[in-house]
Design a protein around this motif. Structure first.
Motif, mmCIF file in Angstrom:
data_model
loop_
_atom_site.group_PDB
_atom_site.id
_atom_site.type_symbol
_atom_site.label_atom_id
_atom_site.label_comp_id
_atom_site.label_asym_id
_atom_site.label_seq_id
_atom_site.Cartn_x
_atom_site.Cartn_y
_atom_site.Cartn_z
ATOM 1 N N HIS A 143 6.954 -4.018 7.254
ATOM 2 C CA HIS A 143 5.720 -3.862 7.608
ATOM 3 C C HIS A 143 6.276 -3.001 8.911
ATOM 4 C CE1 HIS A 143 3.389 -4.383 4.708
ATOM 5 N NE2 HIS A 143 2.923 -5.701 4.911
ATOM 6 N N ALA A 144 7.237 -3.697 9.870
ATOM 7 C CA ALA A 144 7.769 -3.360 10.683
ATOM 8 C C ALA A 144 8.813 -1.750 10.390
ATOM 9 C CB ALA A 144 8.547 -4.389 11.688
ATOM 10 N N ASN A 145 9.662 -1.616 9.588
ATOM 11 C CA ASN A 145 10.021 -0.963 9.058
ATOM 12 C C ASN A 145 9.633 0.371 8.961
ATOM 13 O OD1 ASN A 145 12.715 -1.963 9.611
ATOM 14 N ND2 ASN A 145 12.824 -2.779 7.429
ATOM 15 N N GLU A 146 8.396 -0.067 8.628
ATOM 16 C CA GLU A 146 7.682 1.928 7.883
ATOM 17 C C GLU A 146 6.998 1.653 9.408
ATOM 18 O OE1 GLU A 146 4.625 -0.684 5.780
ATOM 19 O OE2 GLU A 146 6.113 -0.733 3.371
ATOM 20 N N ARG A 147 6.653 1.008 10.398
ATOM 21 C CA ARG A 147 5.966 1.539 11.330
ATOM 22 C C ARG A 147 6.945 2.015 12.014
ATOM 23 N NH1 ARG A 147 3.757 -3.386 11.792
ATOM 24 N NH2 ARG A 147 4.806 -4.343 13.499
ATOM 25 N N MET A 148 8.501 1.723 12.563
ATOM 26 C CA MET A 148 9.520 2.178 13.462
ATOM 27 C C MET A 148 9.930 3.648 12.607
ATOM 28 S SD MET A 148 11.617 -1.032 15.024
ATOM 29 C CE MET A 148 11.912 -1.973 13.125
#
Length: 345
Positions: free
Chosen positions: A288-293
């Motif tokens: 999820h962090a990778n998607e946001r970043m």
């Protein structure tokens, strides 16, 4: 009336200085067409240069975290694989203990299996990703686990001899009572798996788990260590069978040991599943962090392009104009170089 004199040399050199400036500008416009970015961002943006510098710093942080998250994900996947193997051998050992028939032959077979699984246990906890040990915690540069025969077994045998007055494997072991064995397992034997004895005889790992920064304002626990309760509990169950010459006891004591080991191994399996769940949560958090970043990276990249971007069409027009000016300057310089007072004598 005063007459000003201009030398032929001055006339001839004047276009040359203009050519140098035009050639420099031509190089800048060529760079802008190739990169679609101002050749000199500071000169083009002036007071807005600080905005693009700040935006580039934000973009650099996001890209660094995305790369680090890739490494963290790979590490978590390898750790999950190792934990799955530990769960497998624990389940196989539990099944063997549940189905254990009476008799010395079966006891010897079970003891050999437990000893083999202890080696596999150490191998799994000594797994590395090529640069650091997965279960080393914050001491990831040191091999976490000793093999059972290289130290832990001797400590258990010493505790056994101190308790019963004779060494492991002695014929007198057949006379040990169920009550005495239960007392030993609950006290001296269990003490070998307390964290103090564990880090002395079994493990060189740190008890502190690794924490990874997965987003500018988000951190997660991204590892487990060889000192987890699950590891010590599993080792205890294996060592009950492999560490005291299991086949040398009478059948009642063997039944007592197996009954206790089954309970402990069941607890170990539950604890390993909990660790896998924790790491699964960490993997999900990274996704999820990778998607946001990734979205933030696209926005920052576009923002930088808007600030620093040069119009390639305008640059092409400027190149054509500059080329014409340079050609004219060369022609003028050539004509001036031919001037001579002799032509007017």
């Amino acid at each position: 009336m005063q007459t000003n004199y201009v030398s032929t040399a001055a006339l001839r050199n004047a276009p040359r200085s203009e050519i140098v400036r035009l050639q420099s500008e031509l190089a800048d416009r060529t760079i802008e067409i190739a990169t679609q970015r101002h050749a000199d961002v500071g000169l083009a943006l002036g007071a807005d240069t600080g905005r693009t510098v700040s935006t580039r710093m934000d973009l650099g942080l996001v890209e660094t975290l995305l790369i680090a998250n890739g490494s963290a994900t790979a590490r978590l996947e390898q750790t999950q694989t190792a934990l799955a193997d530990l769960e497998t051998i624990a389940s196989e050992m539990l099944a063997s203990m549940v189905a254990l028939p009476p008799g010395n032959a079966a006891a010897t077979t079970l003891e050999i299996q437990a000893d083999s699984y202890l080696d596999r246990f150490a191998d799994r906890l000594n797994a590395s990703d090529g640069g650091s040990y997965l279960f080393g915690g914050q001491r990831s540069d040191v091999t976490p686990m000793e093999r059972f025969d290289d130290g832990p077994k001797a400590a258990i045998e010493a505790a056994f001899q101190a308790k019963f007055g004779f060494p492991v494997g002695d014929p007198a072991a057949a006379s040990i009572t169920v009550a005495d064995m239960q007392d030993f397992l609950a006290n001296e034997f269990a003490a070998e798996f307390d964290i103090g004895a564990w880090t002395t005889n079994w493990s060189s790992a740190s008890s502190d788990r690794m924490v990874s920064r997965i987003a500018p304002s988000e951190r997660i626990v991204s590892s487990v260590t060889a000192n987890e309760d699950a590891m010590r509990t599993m080792a205890k169950a294996f060592a009950m069978i492999a560490g005291m010459d299991f086949s040398s006891f009478n059948q009642e004591v063997r039944n007592t040991i197996v009954s206790e080991a089954r309970i402990i191994m069941g607890t170990a399996i539950t604890d390993v599943v909990s660790l896998k769940s924790m790491l699964g949560f960490a993997e999900n958090a990274i996704t999820h962090a990778n998607e946001r970043m990734s979205l933030a990276r696209d926005i920052l990249t576009q923002k930088i392009a808007d600030l620093e971007g040069a119009d390639p069409v305008d640059a092409k027009v400027r190149i054509d104009l500059i080329t014409t000016q340079i050609e004219m300057s060369y022609a003028l310089t050539n004509q001036l170089s031919r001037l001579s007072i002799l032509n007017y004598a």
